[in-house]
Design an enzyme around this catalytic site. Structure first.
Site, PDB file in Angstrom:
ATOM      1  N   GLY A 175       7.338   4.290   8.268  1.00 27.84           N
ATOM      2  CA  GLY A 175       6.625   5.435   8.725  1.00 27.84           C
ATOM      3  C   GLY A 175       6.960   6.048  10.133  1.00 27.84           C
ATOM      4  O   GLY A 175       8.228   5.946  10.701  1.00 27.84           O
TER       5      GLY A 175
ATOM      6  N   GLU B  63      10.542   0.661  10.003  1.00 29.87           N
ATOM      7  CA  GLU B  63      11.608   1.657   9.701  1.00 29.87           C
ATOM      8  C   GLU B  63      10.925   2.894  10.012  1.00 29.87           C
ATOM      9  O   GLU B  63      10.084   3.394   9.447  1.00 29.87           O
ATOM     10  CB  GLU B  63      12.269   1.625   8.283  1.00 29.87           C
ATOM     11  CG  GLU B  63      13.399   2.017   8.093  1.00 29.87           C
ATOM     12  CD  GLU B  63      13.208   3.538   7.920  1.00 29.87           C
ATOM     13  OE1 GLU B  63      13.407   4.329   8.950  1.00 29.87           O
ATOM     14  OE2 GLU B  63      13.194   3.929   6.738  1.00 29.87           O
TER      15      GLU B  63
ATOM     16  N   CYS C 198      13.499  10.509   7.284  1.00 32.96           N
ATOM     17  CA  CYS C 198      13.382   9.784   8.457  1.00 32.96           C
ATOM     18  C   CYS C 198      14.795   9.970   9.263  1.00 32.96           C
ATOM     19  O   CYS C 198      15.212  10.150  10.209  1.00 32.96           O
ATOM     20  CB  CYS C 198      12.791   8.493   8.498  1.00 32.96           C
ATOM     21  SG  CYS C 198      13.661   7.577   7.283  1.00 32.96           S
TER      22      CYS C 198
ATOM     23  N   VAL D  15       2.759   5.247  14.542  1.00 30.43           N
ATOM     24  CA  VAL D  15       2.123   4.275  13.813  1.00 30.43           C
ATOM     25  C   VAL D  15       2.855   2.977  14.023  1.00 30.43           C
ATOM     26  O   VAL D  15       2.222   1.740  14.362  1.00 30.43           O
ATOM     27  CB  VAL D  15       1.865   4.637  12.693  1.00 30.43           C
ATOM     28  CG1 VAL D  15       1.208   3.350  11.643  1.00 30.43           C
ATOM     29  CG2 VAL D  15       1.220   5.993  12.447  1.00 30.43           C
ATOM     30  N   GLY D  16       4.269   2.823  13.930  1.00 34.34           N
ATOM     31  CA  GLY D  16       5.019   1.661  14.038  1.00 34.34           C
ATOM     32  C   GLY D  16       4.383   1.069  15.445  1.00 34.34           C
ATOM     33  O   GLY D  16       4.270  -0.305  15.525  1.00 34.34           O
TER      34      GLY D  16
ATOM     35  N   LYS E 250       0.954  -1.282   0.019  1.00 35.66           N
ATOM     36  CA  LYS E 250       0.011  -0.110  -0.011  1.00 35.66           C
ATOM     37  C   LYS E 250       1.052   1.259   0.014  1.00 35.66           C
ATOM     38  O   LYS E 250       1.530   1.537   0.965  1.00 35.66           O
ATOM     39  CB  LYS E 250      -0.945   0.014   1.212  1.00 35.66           C
ATOM     40  CG  LYS E 250      -1.922   1.079   1.182  1.00 35.66           C
ATOM     41  CD  LYS E 250      -2.607   1.483   2.578  1.00 35.66           C
ATOM     42  CE  LYS E 250      -1.708   2.544   3.375  1.00 35.66           C
ATOM     43  NZ  LYS E 250      -1.657   3.909   2.927  1.00 35.66           N
TER      44      LYS E 250
END
Lengths: 287, 510
Positions: free
Chosen positions: B267, B289, B323, B271-272, B215
């Site tokens: 991300g 990651e 990141c 959220v991880g 996605k």
């Protein structure tokens, strides 16, 4: 002449290179199969878990920056010390109705397993490290580095051999650890602390707690200063609890299935690798 | 300032005085006073985008079951580029089924050599459509065309090329073990490097023998959908790669699907953590990651002009949507004033504007959401008492643009020092001793990247080994290569992508 009265041993914990009792002063009875009391073991609490993580963190930078050669020698020294105290550990295992031949076998395998991992300290970085042929004018290499403080949840079976099999790869890789010993028979674990104490292992690098897993595991695996968990208790509830606790601070979790700890499948460098981080370094090439 | 330059030029012609371009000169670069830049827009007239994109499932573009679509905009002018399908649980389920079928019936039965040849095809076809992909990447995501053309797209092709070669060589990758694929991999990628992140995910997964459901981010779905066309053109067996588009809820459906064997996510750390928690108690493997707050440490003996350019690249590359950005500058006290002045001067030369203009250094902020977040952090920084400095450049009238920004006089505990801003905002702290630098660098939940600038090799290795992060750039920053493992310590993630190490997360070892 009357029989000499035997001196019974008081079992405490091993934290920060010392042998404190549980902060709560609580104990629980360790019994043999007939229900006879062998000893009182410390029933550690959340406070004890916290008190063990602090020295583990403090010991980490020193232990992880030791030379690989030195870490190998320290692990070898643990094996030497254990060899010298074989009889004590055989007796301790036999207290919980382990047959003498099995107890002897477990102690011998524990010693040999320590020797095995002692030999890996200066080799796994060569096996798992790489020099990377990047397309730009840079020198680039990747090396494993220790993950940090590892929480180890030891099983009830093979209380010495399993403990050694879990601790050895973790400290061979330069990590420090807090171990929850076998709940059923924690006595060899506490005595193993004495071996570590006599083996040039820096205080705090390995910390061993005894007590009820239900009272400690949640606190250990949710502790924000623990980087990884090495778990052998594989029922679904425990696994889920550990995984959820790990997600609070992105801990690395290894749920490790062992049917028979005497099996030599537990001797491999991937067990070290599970508690390593790969660091990649770049530098330009030029004049 | 131009006067000074002219004066110097005259002098240098006669007595060999320092030129502005000399190493360690204190004169500043000043192009703008000498000439004006004409616009140099990249032309996209040789390809057509569709108005509407569907999911790519089982080798075909299929309409979403619920019939819902979302829109993707060009952040540099806020115009709609195209609409794309919003994936629901039904769409995800059919994508996973297609991936499972492809895995069972075809992909797992193919020899490594043949698998590799398909992946090589993908690499070549990305190269073949590279200019189109670069333009679409810049339109959809706002990044300067120079970066998408010279970094994102060539690297994406290179990752496929690199991992293609591993497909029939896995026996040599894991000493003493046999590597087996995991099955179906669910992959969720971010909006900052859309096609590049796709390549980091899909290339190793396919090489190891897995099939995938991927996605792309809802802000930047287009290059992934062009990649779907490439999969068709390459004749990749149906269902080996499936692309389902949508937002966070679609991603959650992939994470929670019972027939997915592995989740790979790039991300935010927030959220991880949610993903790691939702995978608790399952047998799904995962790699994460996540975020970072990279410290870029500059010692007094650093080559100052190279360092200034390195700092610029560390924080303003891709608008700071990186990141592993070097978003915290740590400067040794002795050179702080001089370095900061040079940094301000260099910032003035950065051209902020149209992503498709080949002169542009800093493009558009990726989305309204991110634009608001960055501005919020700039306000937070001011309220925390930090001193702000921004480039004086002109910004376009429409679109989401942010001036390159510095914050000085910050404390380690400030939110702008601790939290990931993900924009062109740099905080500057000073230090006296190497120990202090390391302590400040490591005083963070993150551990993704770190920079060390010094002329002394032994210092690089000492400081580099003490920084707890997965990548150390010494006397350089923000370099990537398919052979080079990348990933975080601590809360910056689990697992590595790239290189031999990037294969581990996609295999089980027997």
């Amino acid at each position: 002449m009357s029989d000499r009265i035997k001196v019974l041993k008081t079992y405490k914990t091993y934290v920060d290179g010392k042998f404190p009792r549980s902060e709560s002063d609580r104990t629980y009875k360790i019994t043999d199969s007939k229900g006879k009391t062998i000893a009182n073991a410390c029933r550690c609490t959340r406070k004890d878990v916290r008190n063990a993580v602090v020295p583990a963190r403090a010991a980490f930078s020193g232990w992880s920056s030791r030379s690989a050669y030195n870490r190998g020698q320290v692990l070898y020294r643990i094996a030497e010390m254990l060899e010298g105290r074989k009889e004590q550990f055989v007796e301790e295992l036999m207290l919980t109705d382990v047959k003498k031949s099995d107890a002897e076998n477990e102690v011998q395998l524990s010693i040999d397993r320590l020797i095995y991992f002692a030999g890996w300290t200066d080799k796994y970085p060569q096996v798992f490290g790489t020099v990377n042929p990047v397309a730009s004018a840079h020198f680039n290499f990747s090396m494993p580095e220790s993950t940090g403080v590892v929480g180890i949840i030891a099983p009830d079976e093979s209380p010495l051999l399993a403990l050694v099999s879990l601790v050895a790869p973790v400290i061979a890789g330069g990590n420090s650890c807090v171990v929850l010993a076998s709940e059923v028979n924690p006595l060899p674990a506490v005595s193993f602390g004495e071996v570590l104490h006599a083996s040039d292992v820096p205080g705090g690098a390995v910390n061993i707690l005894t007590g009820f897993r239900d009272e400690m595991l949640d606190h250990l695996t949710s502790h924000m200063d623990v980087n990884a968990v090495f778990n052998t208790i594989l029922d679904q509830n425990t696994r889920k609890l550990i995984d959820e606790n790990a997600s609070i601070s992105i801990k690395r979790v290894e749920h490790y299935e062992a049917k028979n700890w005497k099996d030599d499948s537990h001797e491999n460098p991937y067990l070290i690798l599970n508690f390593q981080e790969t660091k990649t370094t770049w530098h330009p090439i030029g004049v | 300032m131009s006067e000074q330059i002219k004066e110097t030029k005259t002098e240098s012609a006669t007595n060999g005085a320092q030129k502005p371009t000399s190493p360690n000169s204190d004169l500043k670069l000043d192009f703008a006073s000498f000439w004006e830049y004409s616009t140099a827009p990249e032309s996209g007239d040789f390809f057509d985008l569709k108005e509407s994109y569907d999911h790519f499932i089982g080798g075909k573009f299929v309409k979403p079951v619920k019939g819902r679509y979302m829109k993707t905009i060009n952040p540099s002018n806020e115009e709609v580029i195209a609409e794309f399908a919003e994936g629901t649980s039904e769409d995800v389920d059919s994508a996973v089924k297609a991936a499972r079928k492809a895995y069972d019936k075809e992909w797992s039965k193919l020899s490594g050599k043949e698998r590799g040849k398909y992946i090589y095809r993908l690499a070549r076809m990305i190269q073949g459509r590279s200019r189109e992909l670069a333009i679409v990447e810049s339109m959809d995501g706002g990044k300067p065309i120079r970066e998408s053309r010279d970094v994102d797209i060539p690297l994406a092709a290179a990752y496929f090329f690199y991992y293609a070669g591993w497909a029939d060589k896995l026996d040599y990758a894991f000493p003493g073990r046999e590597a087996k694929p995991l099955g179906v991999c669910g992959q969720i990628i971010p909006w900052n490097f859309p096609l590049l992140m796709l390549s980091w995910k899909i290339a190793p997964a396919l090489a190891a023998g897995n099939t995938v459901v991927l996605k792309p981010a809802e802000a930047t779905p287009l290059t992934a959908l062009i990649f779907a066309e490439i999969c068709q053109d390459a004749g990749l067996p149906d269902g080996v790669v499936n692309i389902v588009t949508g937002a966070g809820q679609t991603g959650a459906e992939i994470v929670n699907h019972p027939d997915v064997n592995k989740i790979a996510f790039t991300g935010s750390t927030k959220v991880g953590k949610i993903i790691q928690k939702s995978l608790a108690g399952t047998d799904k493997k995962f790699t994460l990651e996540l975020g970072g707050k990279g410290a870029n440490i500059v010692f007094e003996d650093a080559p100052i002009d190279q360092t200034v350019d390195g700092i610029i690249n560390a924080i303003f590359f891709n608008q700071g949507h990186v990141c592993c950005a070097g978003s915290r500058l740590l400067v040794q006290e002795g050179i702080a004033d001089r370095l900061i002045q040079k940094l301000k001067d260099r910032m003035e030369t950065l051209i902020v504007g149209d992503p498709l203009d080949k002169n542009t250094d800093v493009g558009a902020i990726n989305s309204k959401m991110q634009f608001d977040k960055i501005n919020e952090y700039i306000e937070i920084g001011k309220n925390e008492g930090a001193t702000i400095h921004q480039s004086s450049c002109n910004l376009p009238d429409s679109g989401f643009f942010c001036r390159p920004t510095l914050f000085m006089d910050v404390a380690q505990s400030n939110r702008i020092v601790q939290e990931e801003i993900f924009g062109p905002v740099l905080t500057i702290q000073t230090f006296r001793t190497p120990d202090e630098a390391v302590q400040k660098a490591n005083n963070t939940q993150y551990g993704l990247s770190g920079g060390v600038w010094t002329d002394k090799g032994s210092k690089i290795f000492k400081i580099g080994s003490q920084i707890r992060s997965g990548v150390i750039w010494s006397n350089t920053f923000n370099k990537f290569d398919p052979t080079s493992p990348f990933g975080g310590y601590k809360e910056s993630g689990v697992g590595r992508e790239g290189g031999l190490h990037g294969l581990y997360p996609y295999v089980k070892l027997k």
